[in-house]
Enzyme design. Structure first.
Site, PDB file in Angstrom:
ATOM      1  N   ASP A  79      67.369  49.618  17.110  1.00 31.42           N
ATOM      2  CA  ASP A  79      67.779  48.649  16.088  1.00 31.42           C
ATOM      3  C   ASP A  79      66.616  48.250  15.204  1.00 31.42           C
ATOM      4  OD1 ASP A  79      66.723  47.411  18.447  1.00 31.42           O
ATOM      5  OD2 ASP A  79      67.407  45.466  17.724  1.00 31.42           O
ATOM      6  N   GLU A 146      66.814  45.271  20.640  1.00 33.09           N
ATOM      7  CA  GLU A 146      65.505  44.690  20.953  1.00 33.09           C
ATOM      8  C   GLU A 146      65.222  43.457  20.110  1.00 33.09           C
ATOM      9  OE1 GLU A 146      61.059  44.229  20.525  1.00 33.09           O
ATOM     10  OE2 GLU A 146      62.595  44.549  19.004  1.00 33.09           O
TER      11      GLU A 146
END
Length: 493
Positions: A79, A146
């Site tokens: 991400d 994350e």
């Protein structure tokens, strides 16, 4: 536009990075990038799986002659932070990042670049797709989410991986080798308020705070950069104390791990106070700009007369709210007493929304000390509860405790000095890396973190250095050649 990026060296990394940046990959919306990575692994005929939470694991056997080396876990997160300038027309859900070359840097047009952690992921993809790079057996771990909770790392079960060494490719200074990081906790303060009819004979203004650098709320928190939410609150407090300013709505900041760059509010004051309000507020604006002249030269604070809203915030709630934001700590709380120059504990007042009878305040508190993390979190809880807010803690994750006796740390520190003629900066960082979380289920895995130079992460000023990426790529390849032998084996070379 992105065709120029594909021509950069090392082409294998920049091409994989360009492919990644064509896929929307916001935190908690990783379906497309997960499928992209699965397709990538399958296209190489490598064993590819998705675990129960969405992490992608791709395994590659050792190259010829490297079979007796320890298995290495190469780890990065899929991400990216989605941030854009207010005047940038861009849809992160459907568009790929628009990149360009500026000297020795790759940048994006008005948005975050995604080099955090796209360059690390691209480097892992380059290893997986190579046929001429010496490497031990590889377990490539691509985690999800994350940036907004680390739920991918938290959800990775024990036993999914067999590697003995983990290389986290998520550090943003190419002369740094990470051996520890901060943990964090999300703090959310919420309360409702009664909307009152706007007093008669008032005039309305939109106040905008824009042009701040923003940046990473861990790596950049010590720099003293402007926080748009704090600056806005100074203006609101002054207007309220001196002119009875009333708040209609506030929309400030964005993601919890990004220092707020912009804030907007709509307020009203008595018409009779217009001239004195404008005079004094502009004086305050000039003072604030002078304070930040060196650090925030592009800071813009503007007042624009707008249509008078029908409703404003309840006066009692407004007073407590403004004073709570003033009292709440933002920035460094404590420096490490063990590691010189390291921030131990900090807080970022990341997001403030006040609209239609509801206020939400989001903070991210970080610390390499679990006890100090809770101490600051309780301090913030107390401030907000005194102002009538309901406060919740969530998303707590541990720090990564340094291991000065790490075998892989010594190996790559020596390699760095051999390759570059100078010692690497070996340190813990104030950012939140996934290593601390992964250590919970994989306590015996030896871990380090490193990466290329990336500046302005989590902001539209994010940029990745081309020459540093070349340095990082050469370093990674050299590390893989020098992975130690498995226990009870001898080298055949």
């Amino acid at each position: 536009m992105n065709s120029a990026i594909r021509k950069l060296e090392p082409k294998v990394i920049w091409n994989h990075f360009t492919d990644l940046n064509a896929v929307p990959r916001a935190s908690k919306k990783e379906e497309k990038i997960i499928q992209f990575m699965v397709d990538f692994g399958n296209s190489l005929n490598l064993k590819t799986q998705v675990d129960t939470v969405g992490n992608v694991i791709i395994q590659k056997p050792a190259s010829t002659g490297m079979e007796n080396r320890k298995t290495v876990i190469l780890q990065g997160h899929l991400d990216m932070v989605h941030q854009k300038n207010a005047d940038t027309n861009f849809d992160f859900n459907t568009e790929g990042i628009k990149m360009y070359v500026d000297g020795d840097w790759v940048k994006a047009k008005g948005t975050t670049l995604g080099a955090d952690n796209g360059l690390g992921v691209a480097a892992i993809m380059a290893i997986l797709s190579s046929n001429n790079i010496a490497h031990p057996a590889i377990e490539a771990l691509f985690t999800i989410d994350e940036e907004t909770g680390m739920t991918g790392a938290m959800g990775l079960k024990a036993g999914e991986l067999q590697g003995e060494i983990l290389l986290n490719l998520d550090t943003e200074e190419d002369d740094e080798i990470g051996m520890g990081c901060a943990g964090g906790i999300d703090i959310t303060a919420e309360r409702n308020y009664t909307e009152e009819t706007t007093p008669k004979n008032t005039i309305a203004y939109e106040i905008s705070v824009t042009g701040l650098n923003g940046g990473h709320s861990g790596m950049d928190i010590h720099k003293g950069l402007g926080n748009a939410n704090k600056i806005m609150n100074r203006l609101l407090y002054n207007g309220f104390e001196h002119f009875g300013l009333r708040i209609c709505e506030i929309n400030g900041g964005g993601l919890r791990n990004a220092i707020p760059r912009e804030s907007f509010s709509t307020v009203v004051i008595d018409k009779i106070s217009k001239e004195s309000f404008l005079f004094e507020t502009n004086e305050l604006i000039n003072n604030i700009k002078q304070e930040f002249l060196t650090l925030e030269p592009e800071l813009s604070i503007e007042l624009k007369e707008v249509d008078t809203p029908k409703k404003v915030m309840d006066l009692g709630v407004q007073e407590g709210f403004i004073k709570a934001i003033y009292a709440a700590l933002n920035g460094v709380y404590k420096m490490s007493s063990d590691i010189k120059g390291l921030v131990e504990t900090s807080n970022n007042i990341a997001r403030i929304i006040a609209k239609q009878g509801s206020i939400t305040i989001n903070c991210l508190t970080r610390s390499s000390s679990e006890t100090n993390k809770l101490d600051l979190a309780n301090s913030l809880r107390s401030v907000f509860e005194l102002a009538g807010f309901e406060v919740t803690f969530s998303g707590s994750y541990p720090g990564w405790q340094p291991n000065i006796n790490s075998e892989i740390l010594k190996i790559i520190s020596d390699l760095y000095e051999k390759l570059n003629g100078e010692k690497a900066h070996v340190a813990a960082c104030h950012a939140g890396l996934e290593c601390g979380i992964l250590k919970q289920n994989y306590p015996n895995v030896d871990m380090v973190s490193f990466g290329p130079n990336i500046k302005g992460a989590h902001s539209p000023d994010e940029r990745a250095q081309i020459s540093s990426t070349q340095k990082f790529w050469a370093f990674l390849q050299e590390i893989l050649k020098n992975i130690p032998l498995k226990n009870n084996t001898t080298s055949s070379q």
